[in-house]
Design a protein around this motif. Sequence first.
Motif, PDB file in Angstrom:
ATOM      1  N   SER A  35       8.160   7.322  -3.838  1.00 38.40           N
ATOM      2  CA  SER A  35       7.241   6.252  -4.230  1.00 38.40           C
ATOM      3  C   SER A  35       7.402   5.005  -3.380  1.00 38.40           C
ATOM      4  O   SER A  35       6.531   4.141  -3.372  1.00 38.40           O
ATOM      5  N   HIS A  36       8.505   4.893  -2.644  1.00 39.97           N
ATOM      6  CA  HIS A  36       8.726   3.729  -1.790  1.00 39.97           C
ATOM      7  C   HIS A  36       7.887   3.775  -0.517  1.00 39.97           C
ATOM      8  O   HIS A  36       7.576   2.742   0.079  1.00 39.97           O
ATOM      9  N   VAL A  61      10.108  -5.732   4.251  1.00 37.93           N
ATOM     10  CA  VAL A  61      10.719  -5.258   3.012  1.00 37.93           C
ATOM     11  C   VAL A  61      10.895  -6.437   2.060  1.00 37.93           C
ATOM     12  O   VAL A  61      11.310  -7.516   2.470  1.00 37.93           O
ATOM     13  N   LYS A  62      10.548  -6.226   0.799  1.00 37.13           N
ATOM     14  CA  LYS A  62      10.710  -7.291  -0.200  1.00 37.13           C
ATOM     15  C   LYS A  62      11.155  -6.682  -1.524  1.00 37.13           C
ATOM     16  O   LYS A  62      10.915  -5.503  -1.785  1.00 37.13           O
ATOM     17  N   GLY A  63      11.838  -7.492  -2.348  1.00 37.68           N
ATOM     18  CA  GLY A  63      12.104  -7.075  -3.717  1.00 37.68           C
ATOM     19  C   GLY A  63      13.458  -6.492  -4.020  1.00 37.68           C
ATOM     20  O   GLY A  63      13.667  -5.969  -5.107  1.00 37.68           O
ATOM     21  N   SER A 100       3.698  -4.826   3.845  1.00 37.77           N
ATOM     22  CA  SER A 100       4.876  -5.100   3.025  1.00 37.77           C
ATOM     23  C   SER A 100       5.276  -3.826   2.300  1.00 37.77           C
ATOM     24  O   SER A 100       4.450  -2.962   2.018  1.00 37.77           O
ATOM     25  N   LEU A 101       6.566  -3.727   2.010  1.00 41.40           N
ATOM     26  CA  LEU A 101       7.104  -2.590   1.271  1.00 41.40           C
ATOM     27  C   LEU A 101       7.915  -3.120   0.085  1.00 41.40           C
ATOM     28  O   LEU A 101       9.022  -3.653   0.264  1.00 41.40           O
ATOM     29  N   ASP A 102       7.359  -2.983  -1.117  1.00 46.13           N
ATOM     30  CA  ASP A 102       8.091  -3.314  -2.328  1.00 46.13           C
ATOM     31  C   ASP A 102       9.287  -2.371  -2.400  1.00 46.13           C
ATOM     32  O   ASP A 102       9.116  -1.146  -2.242  1.00 46.13           O
ATOM     33  N   THR A 103      10.486  -2.910  -2.626  1.00 44.14           N
ATOM     34  CA  THR A 103      11.696  -2.114  -2.467  1.00 44.14           C
ATOM     35  C   THR A 103      12.669  -2.413  -3.606  1.00 44.14           C
ATOM     36  O   THR A 103      13.193  -3.524  -3.708  1.00 44.14           O
ATOM     37  N   HIS A 104      12.913  -1.414  -4.463  1.00 39.63           N
ATOM     38  CA  HIS A 104      13.721  -1.657  -5.656  1.00 39.63           C
ATOM     39  C   HIS A 104      14.805  -0.607  -5.854  1.00 39.63           C
ATOM     40  O   HIS A 104      14.821   0.444  -5.223  1.00 39.63           O
ATOM     41  N   VAL A 111       0.868  -1.183   0.000  1.00 37.11           N
ATOM     42  CA  VAL A 111       0.000   0.000   0.000  1.00 37.11           C
ATOM     43  C   VAL A 111       0.903   1.231   0.000  1.00 37.11           C
ATOM     44  O   VAL A 111       0.934   2.020   0.942  1.00 37.11           O
ATOM     45  N   GLN A 112       1.626   1.374  -1.084  1.00 32.28           N
ATOM     46  CA  GLN A 112       2.675   2.392  -1.192  1.00 32.28           C
ATOM     47  C   GLN A 112       2.311   3.458  -2.213  1.00 32.28           C
ATOM     48  O   GLN A 112       1.451   3.250  -3.076  1.00 32.28           O
TER      49      GLN A 112
END
Length: 323
Positions: free
Chosen positions: A171-172, A197-199, A95-99, A55-56
């Motif tokens: 955006s993170h 944190v994932k990704g 969760s936090l999609d992290t790239h 939900v970022q």
Amino acid sequence: MPLPLPEFHDDKRVGTLYLERAALVTDEARRYALAHQVKPAREDRLRIAAFGIDVQVAFCQPEASLFVPGAVEDSQRTLRWLYANLDRITGLVFSLDTHRVFQVFHPAWWQDAEGRNPPPMTVITSADIRSGKWRPTRYAEESRAYCERLEATGKYVLTVWPYHALLGGLSHALLPAMMEASLFHSVARDAQTRFEVKGEEPLTENYSVLSPEVTELPGRKVGKFNQELFDHLLTFDRVYVFGQAKSHCVLSTLMDLRKHIEATDRSKMGRIHILEDAMSPVPAPPLDPLPPGLDFPRVANEAMRTFREAGMKVVRTTDPLAP
């Protein structure tokens, strides 16, 4: 009886960017808990988790590069649900999609024969790599193997996404209104929010919060199942799932939950509650003909049917929480 919305919350601000108002929110949380006799979460007999997937800002803010149409309204409904049931929701998990820039699904990872990067939503297959249509800018052998193993799963083919959820960027972050709900819940219920944190692994996609799409490549391990998070979620009597996107990260996470519950204790399948009006699919790319696997809304709806058949409960934010 549903609890009222806190005074600071404004539905119209849910899809906007602003700095979370930590002092204002936490001060009101203390007053609210006292006024409505909200007890600490540790006293709950029925333990309920709210599990928010990605939900970022990257997915929920209309100006973001990977905005999911419908995400603002999904978040508005989710927040009303969270506040109305604050006294019964024991724990929050996000969760936090992290790239970073150079990851296998970002444009900078690939070039054509002229050195041009692919535009977002380009589909790259293992056949494309063998033919030379697209070539990786790094990790050539592993990149080809990744596409082959991803296709072998039967779930996805590699899609090039816009740069999104970049570590260090706006955006993170969690959507500001959702971050305020996290702060409010933490203080009102005396319970720490859990963030996952994932990704970050560059050579695999991590749609599911629980595991990457591919875990091993030649000579290299690129991920594993998150047993600790799975065990934590299943300590709750109910887990309400929401977030973005219904066709990707939510879907893959639910698939992992189903698979591992089936392998351990099928009687726990009914603990998973899917808030179907709190998630939206990624739109299908404008391809004609459209490959079935890229018809993301259809894929998402079909998956919801299979989850229901497996024993998960598909509910709405307007449904009252059963005792």
